[in-house]
Design a protein around this motif. Structure first.
Motif, PDB file in Angstrom:
ATOM      1  N   LEU A  10     -52.005 -60.980  47.125  1.00 33.50           N
ATOM      2  CA  LEU A  10     -52.588 -61.915  46.173  1.00 33.50           C
ATOM      3  C   LEU A  10     -52.948 -63.230  46.868  1.00 33.50           C
ATOM      4  O   LEU A  10     -52.229 -63.705  47.740  1.00 33.50           O
ATOM      5  CB  LEU A  10     -51.608 -62.180  45.033  1.00 33.50           C
ATOM      6  N   SER A  12     -54.094 -66.080  44.888  1.00 35.12           N
ATOM      7  CA  SER A  12     -54.002 -67.196  43.944  1.00 35.12           C
ATOM      8  C   SER A  12     -52.712 -67.982  44.125  1.00 35.12           C
ATOM      9  O   SER A  12     -51.718 -67.478  44.673  1.00 35.12           O
ATOM     10  CB  SER A  12     -54.083 -66.671  42.508  1.00 35.12           C
ATOM     11  N   ARG A  18     -51.518 -65.846  39.685  1.00 34.25           N
ATOM     12  CA  ARG A  18     -51.226 -64.637  40.462  1.00 34.25           C
ATOM     13  C   ARG A  18     -51.073 -63.431  39.541  1.00 34.25           C
ATOM     14  O   ARG A  18     -51.506 -62.323  39.863  1.00 34.25           O
ATOM     15  CB  ARG A  18     -49.958 -64.842  41.299  1.00 34.25           C
ATOM     16  N   GLU A  21     -54.549 -62.382  38.642  1.00 33.48           N
ATOM     17  CA  GLU A  21     -55.190 -61.685  39.760  1.00 33.48           C
ATOM     18  C   GLU A  21     -54.664 -60.264  39.893  1.00 33.48           C
ATOM     19  O   GLU A  21     -55.420 -59.328  40.177  1.00 33.48           O
ATOM     20  CB  GLU A  21     -54.961 -62.452  41.058  1.00 33.48           C
ATOM     21  N   VAL A  42     -45.634 -61.873  42.292  1.00 32.84           N
ATOM     22  CA  VAL A  42     -46.140 -62.850  41.327  1.00 32.84           C
ATOM     23  C   VAL A  42     -45.330 -64.137  41.365  1.00 32.84           C
ATOM     24  O   VAL A  42     -45.885 -65.236  41.436  1.00 32.84           O
ATOM     25  CB  VAL A  42     -46.154 -62.263  39.904  1.00 32.84           C
TER      26      VAL A  42
END
Length: 220
Positions: A10, A12, A18, A21, A42
């Motif tokens: 990820l 972001s 996240r 995404e 995340v």
């Protein structure tokens, strides 16, 4: 039917971005894709609460097309839990057994039991999981002998990046299987290792490659 192996890190910042995404990535997967994202990809070590985590899991399930699979780990009831998701729900789950005490994981999570580290049959394919630090324990490799695919989600330290790559490749060679490795948060790394040790960012899943390599090794 599983036909494509891939992984995704990820880009972001912030848990909400996240999570969004990750859902977008899930929706991009096609039938036959098996994709892996990182350990705690995340939120990292921060718990975002049971509702957030359960809503994320439900949103991912709803984002997946039939025949697509996505694996990652998240906070769940005090454990670092890996889940393999499909449009049907949770295909299987597994709590992290070997916690990395140098990072204080034992103060954040409860340890899962070793018996959860086992082979799961998904769409006729034998799949196992080792979560991050568990990759360092050969006795856990042996629990997954006969797996066609081993998933290794991680939040590996960047200063030890070579260890993650070498161990993932060695696992593929030793267990004569495909290994999907994905580390997020610190070390950014994602790769598919083949039974013969070759590597690619994504790979077609070919059971014949496994069988041929196992037969060749057994005849040596």
């Amino acid at each position: 039917m599983i036909s494509n192996l891939k992984s995704h890190t990820l880009n972001s910042l912030g848990a909400i971005c996240r999570a969004s995404e990750l859902c977008e990535f899930a929706s991009s997967l096609s039938s036959g894709d098996l994709a892996l994202c990182g350990e705690l990809c995340v939120s990292g070590y921060e718990s975002l609460g049971k509702k957030f985590e359960e809503d994320l899991k439900l949103n991912l399930i709803n984002s997946l097309k039939p025949g697509a699979y996505l694996g990652f780990s998240y906070h769940s009831n005090g454990y670092n839990e890996f889940v393999l998701l499909s449009s049907n729900g949770v295909e299987f789950s597994q709590n992290k057994h070997k916690l990395f005490k140098l990072n204080g994981e034992d103060r954040i999570f409860k340890a899962g039991v070793a018996d959860e580290i086992k082979i799961n049959s998904i769409a006729g394919v034998n799949i196992g999981v080792l979560i991050c630090f568990e990759l360092r324990f050969i006795e856990l490799w042996n629990r997954l002998k006969g797996a066609d695919i081993i998933l290794v989600p991680a939040m590996w330290g960047e200063s030890r990046s070579e260890h993650y790559e070498v161990l993932s490749q060695a696992l593929a060679l030793q267990n004569r299987c495909f290994v999907i490795a994905c580390s997020d948060m610190d070390l950014k790394f994602n790769m598919v290792f083949c039974p013969n040790g070759s590597r690619a960012k994504s790979k077609k899943f070919d059971i014949n490659l496994i069988n041929n390599f196992r037969q060749w090794m057994d005849n040596e």
